[in-house]
Design a protein around this motif. Structure first.
Motif, short mmCIF file in Angstrom:
data_model
loop_
_atom_site.label_atom_id
_atom_site.label_comp_id
_atom_site.label_asym_id
_atom_site.label_seq_id
_atom_site.Cartn_x
_atom_site.Cartn_y
_atom_site.Cartn_z
N GLU A 94 31.63 35.11 43.11
CA GLU A 94 32.85 34.33 42.85
C GLU A 94 33.73 35.02 41.81
OE1 GLU A 94 31.10 29.83 43.75
OE2 GLU A 94 31.03 30.65 41.70
N ALA A 95 33.09 35.61 40.78
CA ALA A 95 33.85 36.32 39.74
C ALA A 95 34.52 37.57 40.30
CB ALA A 95 32.92 36.68 38.58
N LEU A 96 33.84 38.28 41.20
CA LEU A 96 34.44 39.47 41.81
C LEU A 96 35.67 39.09 42.62
CD1 LEU A 96 31.28 41.44 43.02
CD2 LEU A 96 32.80 42.04 41.11
N ARG A 98 37.53 36.35 42.20
CA ARG A 98 38.54 35.78 41.30
C ARG A 98 39.20 36.84 40.42
NH1 ARG A 98 35.28 32.79 38.59
NH2 ARG A 98 35.08 34.25 36.84
N ASP A 99 38.39 37.77 39.89
CA ASP A 99 38.89 38.68 38.86
C ASP A 99 39.11 40.11 39.32
OD1 ASP A 99 38.67 36.51 37.12
OD2 ASP A 99 36.61 37.06 36.54
N HIS A 100 38.53 40.49 40.47
CA HIS A 100 38.57 41.90 40.86
C HIS A 100 38.92 42.10 42.34
CE1 HIS A 100 36.89 42.95 36.94
NE2 HIS A 100 35.98 42.02 37.13
N PRO A 105 33.93 46.47 40.04
CA PRO A 105 34.71 47.28 39.09
C PRO A 105 33.96 48.52 38.62
CG PRO A 105 33.79 45.37 37.97
CD PRO A 105 33.48 45.20 39.44
N ALA A 110 33.46 45.36 32.33
CA ALA A 110 33.74 44.42 33.41
C ALA A 110 32.47 44.07 34.17
CB ALA A 110 34.79 45.00 34.35
N ALA A 113 30.28 41.73 32.18
CA ALA A 113 30.85 40.39 32.07
C ALA A 113 30.46 39.51 33.26
CB ALA A 113 32.37 40.47 31.96
N LEU A 114 29.92 40.12 34.32
CA LEU A 114 29.53 39.36 35.50
C LEU A 114 28.22 38.61 35.24
CD1 LEU A 114 30.20 42.11 38.20
CD2 LEU A 114 31.62 40.09 37.74
#
Length: 219
Positions: A94-96, A98-100, A105, A110, A113-114
């Motif tokens: 979900e973070a990938l 949303r953020d990448h 990354p 980065a 931070a996952l």
């Protein structure tokens, strides 16, 4: 070890295995990231067995989120700590997204931070997926670094920083794979197989472990 001994140490490992690779099965940087996250306190063989069907169906963060936590658990139940790992893999996916933009990354901060991704996992991904000269210190590298005298340290980070300081080019890219494989198959935790080690004469470990036949003969 002296610098000359370190060069000889890696020269022999390189000659024996010129193109070392991770033993974790993966198809792209994302599946590599997932495989490494799943491998904590588990064997590569066990992870590969669990992910064989998973990665045939799921090879992007979007597909993983669509599979869902329960669906992922059904694939990885044979892996230790699978409940926590499933939760982390869905969260990092979900973070990938949303953020990448769904891409892994190429950046240590980065990656760390996952959810569920620590320094060792980040180092593996940076090295294997992106060709960075990083040193992912697992239990094998920690043992080999201390036992041989190549890179002694009381913590994985201390060993990593020592390796970063002493490993010369052109060995830096593949160094951590050579050390992992050496620790896994030769410089084993309980009984190092010194009698068949190609770098035993450069190693600080004493006394060297004799061949099994020699041990039986002297018993």
């Amino acid at each position: 070890m002296t610098r000359a001994e370190i060069v000889e140490f890696f020269s022999r490992l390189a000659a024996d295995n010129p193109h070392p690779q991770t033993e974790l099965a993966h198809t792209n940087p994302y599946t590599l990231l997932v495989a490494v996250a799943l491998s904590a306190q588990a064997t590569d063989v066990g992870v590969n067995r669990a992910t064989r069907r998973l990665f045939a169906e799921v090879d992007t963060p979007e597909k993983m989120v669509a599979l869902g936590e329960e669906g992922l658990k059904a694939h990885i139940r044979t892996i230790g700590l699978f409940n926590t790992k499933a939760k982390n893999v869905i969260a990092l996916s979900e973070a990938l997204i949303r953020d990448h933009m769904g891409e892994v990354p190429e950046d240590r901060a980065a990656l760390e931070a996952l959810p569920g991704v620590g320094r060792k996992t980040a180092n593996v991904v940076l090295n294997t997926a992106f060709g960075h000269e990083t040193f992912a210190v697992d239990t094998h590298i920690f043992r080999v670094g201390n036992r041989t005298g190549l890179a002694r340290g009381k913590t994985p980070l201390a060993v990593e920083l020592k390796l970063d300081k002493v490993v010369p080019r052109p060995f830096r890219l593949h160094a951590h794979h050579w050390l992992i494989l050496h620790g896994r198959y030769v410089c084993k935790a309980r009984t190092p197989e010194c009698w068949r080690c190609i770098v035993s004469d450069l190693c600080a470990f004493k006394p060297k472990t004799p061949p099994p036949m020699a041990k039986r003969a002297t018993a």
